[in-house]
Scaffold this motif. Structure first.
Motif, PDB file in Angstrom:
ATOM      1  N   UNK A 146       4.726 -48.801 135.698  1.00 51.40           N
ATOM      2  CA  UNK A 146       3.753 -47.765 136.032  1.00 51.40           C
ATOM      3  C   UNK A 146       2.608 -47.779 135.034  1.00 51.40           C
ATOM      4  N   UNK A 147       1.471 -47.261 135.460  1.00 51.07           N
ATOM      5  CA  UNK A 147       0.273 -47.181 134.624  1.00 51.07           C
ATOM      6  C   UNK A 147       0.544 -46.278 133.417  1.00 51.07           C
ATOM      7  N   UNK A 148       0.050 -46.632 132.202  1.00 51.21           N
ATOM      8  CA  UNK A 148      -0.860 -47.748 131.906  1.00 51.21           C
ATOM      9  C   UNK A 148      -0.166 -49.006 131.386  1.00 51.21           C
ATOM     10  N   UNK A 149       1.121 -48.911 131.006  1.00 52.51           N
ATOM     11  CA  UNK A 149       1.741 -50.041 130.313  1.00 52.51           C
ATOM     12  C   UNK A 149       2.457 -51.026 131.236  1.00 52.51           C
ATOM     13  N   UNK A 150       2.875 -50.542 132.398  1.00 51.51           N
ATOM     14  CA  UNK A 150       3.523 -51.399 133.390  1.00 51.51           C
ATOM     15  C   UNK A 150       4.700 -52.204 132.813  1.00 51.51           C
ATOM     16  N   UNK A 151       5.545 -51.542 132.032  1.00 50.71           N
ATOM     17  CA  UNK A 151       6.727 -52.224 131.497  1.00 50.71           C
ATOM     18  C   UNK A 151       7.681 -52.583 132.632  1.00 50.71           C
ATOM     19  N   UNK A 152       8.309 -53.758 132.569  1.00 55.94           N
ATOM     20  CA  UNK A 152       9.334 -54.079 133.574  1.00 55.94           C
ATOM     21  C   UNK A 152      10.515 -53.119 133.429  1.00 55.94           C
ATOM     22  N   UNK A 153      11.269 -52.899 134.494  1.00 56.73           N
ATOM     23  CA  UNK A 153      12.474 -52.057 134.374  1.00 56.73           C
ATOM     24  C   UNK A 153      13.422 -52.636 133.323  1.00 56.73           C
ATOM     25  N   UNK A 154      14.091 -51.758 132.595  1.00 56.08           N
ATOM     26  CA  UNK A 154      14.997 -52.215 131.530  1.00 56.08           C
ATOM     27  C   UNK A 154      16.111 -53.095 132.081  1.00 56.08           C
ATOM     28  N   UNK A 155      16.615 -52.770 133.260  1.00 53.68           N
ATOM     29  CA  UNK A 155      17.685 -53.578 133.862  1.00 53.68           C
ATOM     30  C   UNK A 155      17.172 -55.001 134.155  1.00 53.68           C
ATOM     31  N   UNK A 156      15.940 -55.083 134.616  1.00 52.96           N
ATOM     32  CA  UNK A 156      15.324 -56.381 134.905  1.00 52.96           C
ATOM     33  C   UNK A 156      15.227 -57.212 133.629  1.00 52.96           C
ATOM     34  N   UNK A 203      30.319 -58.199 127.264  1.00 50.21           N
ATOM     35  CA  UNK A 203      29.521 -59.092 128.104  1.00 50.21           C
ATOM     36  C   UNK A 203      29.788 -58.845 129.585  1.00 50.21           C
ATOM     37  N   UNK A 204      31.026 -58.522 129.933  1.00 43.44           N
ATOM     38  CA  UNK A 204      31.344 -58.178 131.318  1.00 43.44           C
ATOM     39  C   UNK A 204      30.574 -56.931 131.751  1.00 43.44           C
ATOM     40  N   UNK A 205      30.458 -55.981 130.838  1.00 39.09           N
ATOM     41  CA  UNK A 205      29.720 -54.758 131.155  1.00 39.09           C
ATOM     42  C   UNK A 205      28.243 -55.058 131.393  1.00 39.09           C
ATOM     43  N   UNK A 206      27.684 -55.959 130.568  1.00 35.78           N
ATOM     44  CA  UNK A 206      26.294 -56.376 130.776  1.00 35.78           C
ATOM     45  C   UNK A 206      26.140 -57.006 132.154  1.00 35.78           C
ATOM     46  N   UNK A 207      27.101 -57.862 132.543  1.00 39.80           N
ATOM     47  CA  UNK A 207      27.039 -58.522 133.849  1.00 39.80           C
ATOM     48  C   UNK A 207      27.105 -57.507 134.991  1.00 39.80           C
ATOM     49  N   UNK A 208      27.886 -56.457 134.800  1.00 42.23           N
ATOM     50  CA  UNK A 208      27.951 -55.402 135.824  1.00 42.23           C
ATOM     51  C   UNK A 208      26.602 -54.709 135.947  1.00 42.23           C
ATOM     52  N   UNK A 209      25.988 -54.428 134.804  1.00 41.41           N
ATOM     53  CA  UNK A 209      24.687 -53.750 134.802  1.00 41.41           C
ATOM     54  C   UNK A 209      23.629 -54.594 135.512  1.00 41.41           C
ATOM     55  N   UNK A 210      23.561 -55.877 135.153  1.00 44.98           N
ATOM     56  CA  UNK A 210      22.505 -56.721 135.736  1.00 44.98           C
ATOM     57  C   UNK A 210      22.850 -57.185 137.151  1.00 44.98           C
ATOM     58  N   UNK A 211      24.125 -57.052 137.534  1.00 46.64           N
ATOM     59  CA  UNK A 211      24.512 -57.377 138.903  1.00 46.64           C
ATOM     60  C   UNK A 211      24.109 -56.309 139.893  1.00 46.64           C
ATOM     61  N   UNK A 212      23.718 -55.165 139.399  1.00 47.94           N
ATOM     62  CA  UNK A 212      23.189 -54.071 140.215  1.00 47.94           C
ATOM     63  C   UNK A 212      21.674 -54.253 140.302  1.00 47.94           C
ATOM     64  N   UNK A 213      21.162 -54.393 141.511  1.00 54.15           N
ATOM     65  CA  UNK A 213      19.732 -54.680 141.690  1.00 54.15           C
ATOM     66  C   UNK A 213      18.941 -53.436 142.092  1.00 54.15           C
ATOM     67  N   UNK A 214      19.365 -52.294 141.568  1.00 54.35           N
ATOM     68  CA  UNK A 214      18.636 -51.051 141.845  1.00 54.35           C
ATOM     69  C   UNK A 214      17.196 -51.136 141.340  1.00 54.35           C
ATOM     70  N   UNK A 215      16.989 -51.850 140.244  1.00 51.42           N
ATOM     71  CA  UNK A 215      15.634 -52.022 139.703  1.00 51.42           C
ATOM     72  C   UNK A 215      14.738 -52.754 140.687  1.00 51.42           C
ATOM     73  N   UNK A 216      15.282 -53.790 141.334  1.00 54.11           N
ATOM     74  CA  UNK A 216      14.496 -54.541 142.307  1.00 54.11           C
ATOM     75  C   UNK A 216      14.170 -53.669 143.513  1.00 54.11           C
TER      76      UNK A 216
END
Length: 468
Positions: free
Chosen positions: A279-289, A327-340
């Motif tokens: 979002x404006x003004x910084x347009x940071x990517x979603x943290x999950x992404x 690491x499994x927990x990280x994989x669960x987080x990034x396996x969720x594509x709610x950010x996309x």
């Protein structure tokens, strides 16, 4: 007694001298502090030389406006007190400065570093020698200006970090991201005239026109249609650029610091919304992404497989406290594509990120070449981490491996990574078996890791001295 008429010029002259003298005295006080490196004192000497020249200019001044300008410049240089006041070793860990010097000097041998903790929760690295130079360019003669700044051949990097994180050397792996920003800037500036960028821009424009066809068709004139389309395209380009700036920098952090970059990024990013769209003004990517991009690169570079090839000492399958569990927990987080899904709600974001994905692989390859001299490898993990974990179990600093007298110092990045693993495993060996670690154990771990880095750097300097 003769009357002395009020003179605005003399009043302003005295005011300028007062500011100049006051600032000079503050710099003298700070000069005696213990700093991690000589750079802060070198900067103080530079600023003192500027003030000496200012003093002469104040004496010669015949114009009130010029005296006001000098006073304003003195106030500007006074703002550097906040950095120098907190750059001493009581506020800035020596080990932090040493590891950043080690990386930055390999990327830019002429660069100098000044690190300080700030109240704001933010990490940044910016060059401050430019603004210091620019402020006096029209005040001093060309010769005087050149002579004053001769000691600084390259940039002076002001390194800012959150004061609340001062002692947590583990999370300072996030600085790899800040080191990545100039590399991201280089990639983005170099790509603009290349065919892949121009082809991507053309394709993005076609998609944009199709998505906004209805809105564009309602505009009364061709000029308005063109202007509206250009506004949309400009925003799309900005979203893509900002996304790449952050994601390339995240990847540089992983390449330089290894898995520690993922662990530090998780600790920082998980506290903000994982799926907040750009979002404006910084347009940071979603943290999950961002976590997904970092973890995928970590997998690709072989770090994940290497980490899981060995276990921390005496961990009895307590998966929730284990490295694998983390690491499994990280994989669960990034396996969720709610950010996309959040990105796809907005057509501009969707098209920008489709284009970004097509570019990211090339950008990472570019970054790898730029940081080739400072990358951390899986081979070092295999060689150093198991023994360092044993040292941490014995409450020793993770600075060397082997058995006396056949010992060798390790890569300081391994010291940080071993501490991360010890913290993530979350338990320690005691006479009563393995017990969970608590905040006091974590704080002691931070101190031991900082001490290890100082030992490593001192030993390296000694070895270099003895080899010459």
């Amino acid at each position: 007694m003769a009357d002395v008429a009020y003179s605005e010029l003399e009043h302003l002259r005295n005011r300028a001298h007062t500011l100049c003298s006051g600032l000079s005295q503050r710099f003298e006080e700070i000069y005696t502090f213990d700093f991690p490196t000589p750079t802060p004192q070198k900067l103080i000497q530079l600023l003192q030389n500027i003030l000496l020249e200012f003093s002469e200019e104040i004496n010669k001044a015949t114009d009130a406006k010029f005296l006001i300008l000098i006073s304003q410049l003195i106030e500007f240089y006074g703002s550097f007190l906040q950095f120098l006041d907190n750059a001493n070793t009581e506020q800035t860990p020596r080990g932090l400065v040493h590891i950043l010097e080690d990386i930055i000097h390999k990327l830019d041998p002429d660069a100098e570093l000044l690190a300080w903790p700030q109240a704001e929760y933010n990490y940044s690295i910016i060059d401050i020698i430019g603004p210091i130079k620019d402020a006096t360019e029209n005040i001093f003669s060309a010769e005087t200006h050149t002579n004053i700044f001769k000691p600084f051949k390259g940039p002076l990097k002001l390194i800012s970090f959150p004061r609340i994180e001062r002692d947590d050397i583990l999370v300072h792996a996030i600085f790899g991201h800040e080191i990545g920003h100039p590399i991201a800037d280089d990639f983005l500036s170099n790509e603009e005239l290349k065919s892949p960028f121009l082809d991507g821009l053309t394709e993005a424009r076609k998609k944009l026109v199709k998505k906004y066809e209805k809105q564009i068709s309602t505009l009364p004139s061709d000029v308005e249609k063109v202007n509206y389309t250009q506004e949309l395209l400009s925003q799309l380009i900005t979203v893509r650029k900002r996304g790449l700036e952050e994601l390339i920098s995240d990847c540089v952090a992983l390449l330089v610091f290894g898995p520690s970059a993922l662990f530090a990024s998780y600790d920082v990013l998980v506290l903000s919304g994982l799926d907040v769209p750009p979002s404006y003004p910084d347009y940071y990517p979603p943290s999950r992404y961002r976590l997904r991009v970092i973890k995928e690169l970590m997998d690709k570079e072989g770090f994940t497989e290497t980490l899981l090839d060995f276990k921390a000492p005496d961990v009895d399958n307590e998966e929730e406290k284990s490295l694998k569990g983390f690491l499994d927990n990280i994989d669960i987080i990034i396996g969720d594509y709610s950010d996309q899904s959040e990105i796809n709600i907005n057509p501009i974001l969707e098209i920008a990120y489709d284009w970004l994905k097509d570019t990211l692989s090339e950008a990472i390859d570019f970054a790898k070449k730029q940081v080739a001299d400072v990358t951390y490898s899986k081979d070092i993990i295999q060689k150093e981490i198991p023994d360092l974990l044993e040292r941490l179990e014995l409450d020793l600093p993770p600075n060397e491996i082997g058995v006396y007298p056949k010992v060798e110092i390790v890569d300081w990045k391994s010291a940080i990574l071993s501490a991360w693993i010890f913290k993530i495993v979350g338990s320690k060996k005691t006479s009563k078996g393995r017990l969970p670690i608590d905040i006091k154990d974590i704080e002691r771990l931070q101190r031991r890791t900082l001490k290890a880095i100082e030992y490593i750097m001192l030993q390296k300097k000694y070895n270099e001295h003895m080899s010459t």
